[in-house]
Scaffold this motif. Structure first.
Motif, mmCIF file in Angstrom:
data_model
loop_
_atom_site.group_PDB
_atom_site.id
_atom_site.type_symbol
_atom_site.label_atom_id
_atom_site.label_comp_id
_atom_site.label_asym_id
_atom_site.label_seq_id
_atom_site.Cartn_x
_atom_site.Cartn_y
_atom_site.Cartn_z
ATOM 1 N N ARG A 25 0.815 -1.198 0.000
ATOM 2 C CA ARG A 25 0.000 0.000 0.000
ATOM 3 C C ARG A 25 0.867 1.275 0.000
ATOM 4 N N ASP A 26 1.761 1.373 0.983
ATOM 5 C CA ASP A 26 2.465 2.641 1.182
ATOM 6 C C ASP A 26 3.728 2.771 0.326
ATOM 7 N N VAL A 27 4.399 1.672 0.061
ATOM 8 C CA VAL A 27 5.641 1.761 -0.718
ATOM 9 C C VAL A 27 5.362 1.546 -2.209
ATOM 10 N N TYR A 28 4.584 0.519 -2.525
ATOM 11 C CA TYR A 28 4.325 0.200 -3.937
ATOM 12 C C TYR A 28 3.136 0.972 -4.519
ATOM 13 N N GLY A 29 2.338 1.576 -3.654
ATOM 14 C CA GLY A 29 1.205 2.377 -4.146
ATOM 15 C C GLY A 29 0.105 1.554 -4.800
ATOM 16 N N CYS A 30 -0.060 0.313 -4.363
ATOM 17 C CA CYS A 30 -1.114 -0.525 -4.963
ATOM 18 C C CYS A 30 -2.453 -0.300 -4.264
ATOM 19 N N ASP A 31 -3.529 -0.630 -4.958
ATOM 20 C CA ASP A 31 -4.881 -0.367 -4.447
ATOM 21 C C ASP A 31 -5.633 -1.628 -4.050
ATOM 22 N N ILE A 32 -5.374 -2.713 -4.777
ATOM 23 C CA ILE A 32 -6.065 -3.980 -4.493
ATOM 24 C C ILE A 32 -5.068 -5.137 -4.534
ATOM 25 N N ILE A 33 -5.478 -6.239 -3.935
ATOM 26 C CA ILE A 33 -4.535 -7.364 -3.804
ATOM 27 C C ILE A 33 -5.246 -8.685 -4.097
ATOM 28 N N GLY A 34 -4.527 -9.557 -4.784
ATOM 29 C CA GLY A 34 -5.060 -10.885 -5.076
ATOM 30 C C GLY A 34 -3.911 -11.840 -5.366
ATOM 31 N N MET A 35 -4.255 -13.065 -5.786
ATOM 32 C CA MET A 35 -3.216 -14.087 -5.980
ATOM 33 C C MET A 35 -3.232 -14.715 -7.370
ATOM 34 N N THR A 36 -4.108 -14.236 -8.269
ATOM 35 C CA THR A 36 -4.284 -15.000 -9.513
ATOM 36 C C THR A 36 -4.062 -14.239 -10.821
ATOM 37 N N LEU A 37 -3.881 -12.945 -10.753
ATOM 38 C CA LEU A 37 -3.803 -12.183 -12.013
ATOM 39 C C LEU A 37 -2.587 -12.592 -12.854
ATOM 40 N N VAL A 38 -1.468 -12.813 -12.170
ATOM 41 C CA VAL A 38 -0.227 -13.206 -12.852
ATOM 42 C C VAL A 38 -0.040 -14.708 -12.687
ATOM 43 N N PRO A 39 0.247 -15.454 -13.764
ATOM 44 C CA PRO A 39 0.590 -15.002 -15.118
ATOM 45 C C PRO A 39 -0.575 -14.990 -16.103
ATOM 46 N N GLU A 40 -1.804 -15.073 -15.616
ATOM 47 C CA GLU A 40 -2.949 -15.142 -16.538
ATOM 48 C C GLU A 40 -2.933 -13.975 -17.539
ATOM 49 N N VAL A 41 -2.723 -12.769 -16.993
ATOM 50 C CA VAL A 41 -2.825 -11.568 -17.832
ATOM 51 C C VAL A 41 -1.718 -11.520 -18.884
ATOM 52 N N ASN A 42 -0.484 -11.921 -18.520
ATOM 53 C CA ASN A 42 0.597 -11.811 -19.505
ATOM 54 C C ASN A 42 0.607 -12.987 -20.480
ATOM 55 N N LEU A 43 0.094 -14.148 -20.063
ATOM 56 C CA LEU A 43 -0.014 -15.269 -21.005
ATOM 57 C C LEU A 43 -1.040 -14.926 -22.089
ATOM 58 N N ALA A 44 -2.127 -14.292 -21.676
ATOM 59 C CA ALA A 44 -3.142 -13.866 -22.651
ATOM 60 C C ALA A 44 -2.504 -12.923 -23.660
#
Ligand SMILES: CSC[C@H]1O[C@H](OP(=O)(O)O)[C@H](O)[C@@H]1O
Ligand SMILES: Nc1ncnc2[nH]cnc12
Length: 286
Positions: free
Chosen positions: A198-217
């Motif tokens: 949150r504070d260092v990387y500036g991310c808004d949401i968190i999960g465990m499955t987006l990668v590598p699904e998104v880059n394989l697509a």
């Protein structure tokens, strides 16, 4: 439901023909996350078991019609949630959907929130991600063909995001951007990690499955967008700590709305234009 079995040989040419499939080719695929194992939105559904060069996908793919369009559906964890995030056969999943004809992937996921104003129950349509996974099969190009896909500017298809945001905002509070940090799991983050995302990387949401699904697509020239359902506040402030039970409960409450959005978006996806994300393999290979 009728079951169609297609062996590896049938897809040696890279794509299943319409006659092998026995039904129309789906242009759009939906990948369902936690809590979404059977969309129940299809007319004339059939199940397809497809062997890929990367093994079997998480489950049989369901192909059916939504408002006249043939659509493929795959539950990423398999029915009954049998695959944890780090064991999902991501390559087989994406390869199978492409082989069946899909060019566009609409994904649905449960996510935790890393900021106060992104509340449980809200939708987010993310526009960036940070990969903190550790040990997955990240590419179809393991050599000797070496390719480096460009995913930086628009990791999610903006054409698809726009359609999802337009539809989702009518039914639920929807945030039109957000950065998703993908952790390895299957454990949830520590409080210290959560604060870093949150504070260092500036991310808004968190999960465990987006990668590598998104880059394989992207490697297969498919357009990908995510409708994320916020199920919890992760662990960065003292509150009710996230549990799998809480995730499934909140997801269950929003599932009908998420399905309604998908049903509305699918027929609006243009098929005759070349979407931006389908061009990204240009100049990618060494
Ligand atoms: C069931 S709790 C954690 C689980 O939920 C999310 O999965 P999905 O993106 O498929 O909805 C999260 O990434 C974890 O895999
Ligand atoms: N807080 C969280 N961390 C990781 N994955 C999640 N999926 C849903 N909520 C999550």
């Amino acid at each position: 439901m009728r079951l169609i079995k297609i062996s590896g040989e049938g897809i040696s040419s890279g794509e299943v023909s319409e006659s092998e499939l026995g039904v129309g080719k789906p242009y759009v695929a939906v990948i369902g996350g936690s809590g979404l194992y059977d969309p129940g939105i299809f007319e004339e559904p059939v199940e397809v078991q497809l062997h890929t060069p990367y093994g079997l996908p998480s489950d049989n793919v369901i192909i059916g019609r939504v408002k006249g369009e043939w659509v493929a559906f795959l539950p990423r964890h398999g029915r009954g949630h049998r695959y944890p995030p780090h064991k999902i056969p991501y390559r087989a999943n994406i390869w199978a959907l492409k082989a069946l004809g899909a060019r566009v992937i609409l994904s649905i996921s449960a996510v935790g929130s890393l900021r106060q104003d992104y509340a449980p129950g809200d939708f987010v349509v993310p526009d960036q991600f940070v990969d903190m996974t550790k040990n997955r099969e990240y590419t179809f190009y393991d050599g000797p063909r070496v390719c480096h896909v460009q995913i930086g500017l628009e990791p999610f298809s903006n054409d698809l995001r726009r359609l999802i945001i337009e539809s989702a905002s009518k039914y639920n509070k929807t945030h039109d951007s957000g950065c998703y940090v993908c952790i390895e799991g299957p454990r949830f983050s520590t409080k210290a990690e959560s604060r870093i995302w949150r504070d260092v990387y500036g991310c808004d949401i968190i999960g465990m499955t987006l990668v590598p699904e998104v880059n394989l697509a992207r490697e297969l020239g498919m357009c990908y967008a995510l409708l994320a359902v916020i199920t919890d506040y992760d662990i960065w402030v003292p509150h009710q700590p996230v549990t799998a039970e809480l995730v499934e409960k909140t997801m269950g409450e929003k599932l009908d709305l998420a399905k309604r959005v998908m049903t509305e978006v699918i027929p609006r996806i243009p098929k005759d234009v070349h979407l931006k994300c389908q061009e990204t393999l240009k100049n990618a290979c060494v």
